[in-house]
Design an enzyme around this catalytic site. Structure first.
Site, PDB file in Angstrom:
ATOM      1  N   HIS A  59      -4.779 -16.720 -25.264  1.00 60.11           N
ATOM      2  CA  HIS A  59      -4.323 -18.017 -24.764  1.00 60.11           C
ATOM      3  C   HIS A  59      -4.277 -18.025 -23.235  1.00 60.11           C
ATOM      4  O   HIS A  59      -3.675 -17.142 -22.627  1.00 60.11           O
ATOM      5  CB  HIS A  59      -2.930 -18.279 -25.329  1.00 60.11           C
ATOM      6  CG  HIS A  59      -2.385 -19.643 -25.114  1.00 60.11           C
ATOM      7  ND1 HIS A  59      -1.067 -19.867 -24.787  1.00 60.11           N
ATOM      8  CD2 HIS A  59      -2.960 -20.879 -25.199  1.00 60.11           C
ATOM      9  CE1 HIS A  59      -0.842 -21.164 -24.704  1.00 60.11           C
ATOM     10  NE2 HIS A  59      -1.975 -21.805 -24.938  1.00 60.11           N
ATOM     11  N   ASP A  95      -7.508 -24.224 -20.214  1.00 57.03           N
ATOM     12  CA  ASP A  95      -7.305 -25.667 -20.062  1.00 57.03           C
ATOM     13  C   ASP A  95      -8.138 -26.179 -18.888  1.00 57.03           C
ATOM     14  O   ASP A  95      -8.041 -25.646 -17.786  1.00 57.03           O
ATOM     15  CB  ASP A  95      -5.824 -25.942 -19.787  1.00 57.03           C
ATOM     16  CG  ASP A  95      -4.925 -25.311 -20.846  1.00 57.03           C
ATOM     17  OD1 ASP A  95      -4.957 -25.790 -21.989  1.00 57.03           O
ATOM     18  OD2 ASP A  95      -4.230 -24.324 -20.521  1.00 57.03           O
ATOM     19  N   HIS A 123      -3.283 -25.931 -16.534  1.00 56.39           N
ATOM     20  CA  HIS A 123      -2.622 -26.485 -17.721  1.00 56.39           C
ATOM     21  C   HIS A 123      -1.902 -27.788 -17.410  1.00 56.39           C
ATOM     22  O   HIS A 123      -2.085 -28.797 -18.088  1.00 56.39           O
ATOM     23  CB  HIS A 123      -1.634 -25.464 -18.292  1.00 56.39           C
ATOM     24  CG  HIS A 123      -0.904 -25.962 -19.492  1.00 56.39           C
ATOM     25  ND1 HIS A 123       0.245 -26.721 -19.413  1.00 56.39           N
ATOM     26  CD2 HIS A 123      -1.171 -25.832 -20.821  1.00 56.39           C
ATOM     27  CE1 HIS A 123       0.655 -27.036 -20.628  1.00 56.39           C
ATOM     28  NE2 HIS A 123      -0.186 -26.502 -21.504  1.00 56.39           N
TER      29      HIS A 123
HETATM   30  O1  G3P Z   1      -5.401 -24.955 -27.201  1.00 56.68           O
HETATM   31  C1  G3P Z   1      -4.248 -24.506 -27.821  1.00 56.68           C
HETATM   32  C2  G3P Z   1      -3.036 -24.624 -26.931  1.00 56.68           C
HETATM   33  O2  G3P Z   1      -3.349 -24.165 -25.650  1.00 56.68           O
HETATM   34  C3  G3P Z   1      -2.530 -26.040 -26.842  1.00 56.68           C
HETATM   35  O3  G3P Z   1      -1.325 -26.153 -26.149  1.00 56.68           O
HETATM   36  O4  G3P Z   1       0.002 -26.699 -24.162  1.00 56.68           O
HETATM   37  O5  G3P Z   1      -0.741 -24.364 -24.515  1.00 56.68           O
HETATM   38  O6  G3P Z   1      -2.380 -26.112 -23.851  1.00 56.68           O
HETATM   39  P1  G3P Z   1      -1.114 -25.830 -24.606  1.00 56.68           P
HETATM   40 MG    MG Z   2      -4.273 -25.029 -23.901  1.00 57.60          MG
END
Ligand code: G3P
Ligand code: MG
Length: 254
Positions: A20, A49, A62
């Site tokens: 992530h 992101d 993000h």
């Molecule tokens: O793409 C999965 C996850 O990253 C979505 O939530 O807020 O961490 O971008 P967030």
């Molecule tokens: Mg994300």
């Protein structure tokens, strides 16, 4: 437990484990330092992101606002890339990462391809820029990954962004991100010609994973940092798992 029948699913070129924001929380999210650390822990695929600068440059961040993860302030999408490129996106995390810059999608593409690594690009539009962000990211992916064996997987919570990505570059695979699996979630993904859904993990169970598979969709989940939860989801037939825990859920330490 019996695995759902996956014989009818689109062939899936991606690994099961996805780091992530590059390396979760161990390095400044969405920077090249994070991707390098995630790769050092054995990850071959990364989530990150992507949004646009005011002059249309796709880059990784993000939040809509710069203040949490950079030395800047204000709405990131209102700044030109020549302003954003000078910001420090590492000091907020810890001193070893001081001076780490924001990362352009083009730079990330070069690094991933040089290292034969894969990516899930979450289209994260600045407020009010959903359609343009989907279009530009999809076009850039088509240009940057032309001739590569595996496309990035595009995903978004924004249906508008995914629609415009589909219209701009239909061959680049898409996944619908779902915080809640509301009635109509499967139809929403199918109407965007997605290859997958990415669901918040508390929303997933055997029935829903089976429904997605029966509709020809792969199922990924975010963000699982607990090994027992990960094992339970694999047993239900999950296809991919996004994690922050790159140090203790690394793919070579199942
Ligand atoms: O793409 C999965 C996850 O990253 C979505 O939530 O807020 O961490 O971008 P967030
Ligand atoms: Mg994300």
């Amino acid at each position: 437990m019996n695995q759902p029948d996956k014989a009818l699913l689109t062939p899936w070129p991606y690994p099961r484990w996805i780091a992530h924001r590059g390396a979760g929380k161990l390095a400044p999210e969405n920077t090249l330092a994070a991707f390098r650390l995630g790769a050092a822990h054995g990850f071959r695929m990364f989530e990150c992101d992507v949004k646009l600068s005011a002059d249309g440059e796709p880059f990784l961040l993000h939040d809509s606002d710069l203040s949490r993860t950079t030395s800047g302030q204000g709405v990131a999408g209102e700044k030109r890339w020549d302003e954003l490129s000078w910001l420090d996106a590492g000091s907020w995390h810890s001193p070893p990462y001081a001076g780490e810059p924001l990362l352009r999608l083009e730079t990330l593409a070069r690094w991933l391809q040089a290292n034969e690594l894969m990516v899930n690009l979450e289209i994260k539009p600045s407020p009010g820029h959903d359609a343009l962000t989907g279009e530009v990211v999809a076009r850039e992916v088509r240009r940057l990954w032309a001739g590569q064996a595996v496309w990035p997987l595009l995903s978004s919570f924004s249906v508008e962004a995914l629609k415009s990505a589909r219209d701009a570059a239909p061959e680049v695979p898409r996944a619908l991100l779902l915080e809640r699996l509301q009635p109509g979630w499967l139809d929403a993904a199918l109407s965007l010609a997605c290859v997958a859904v990415v669901g918040h993990h508390p929303e997933l169970n055997a029935e829903r994973i089976g429904q997605a598979h029966a509709a020809g969709l792969n199922v990924l989940t975010y963000t699982v940092n607990d090994s027992e939860r990960a094992q339970a989801l694999w047993a239900l037939g999950l296809d991919g798992l996004i994690t922050d825990a790159v140090d203790h859920l690394a793919p070579d330490r199942p």
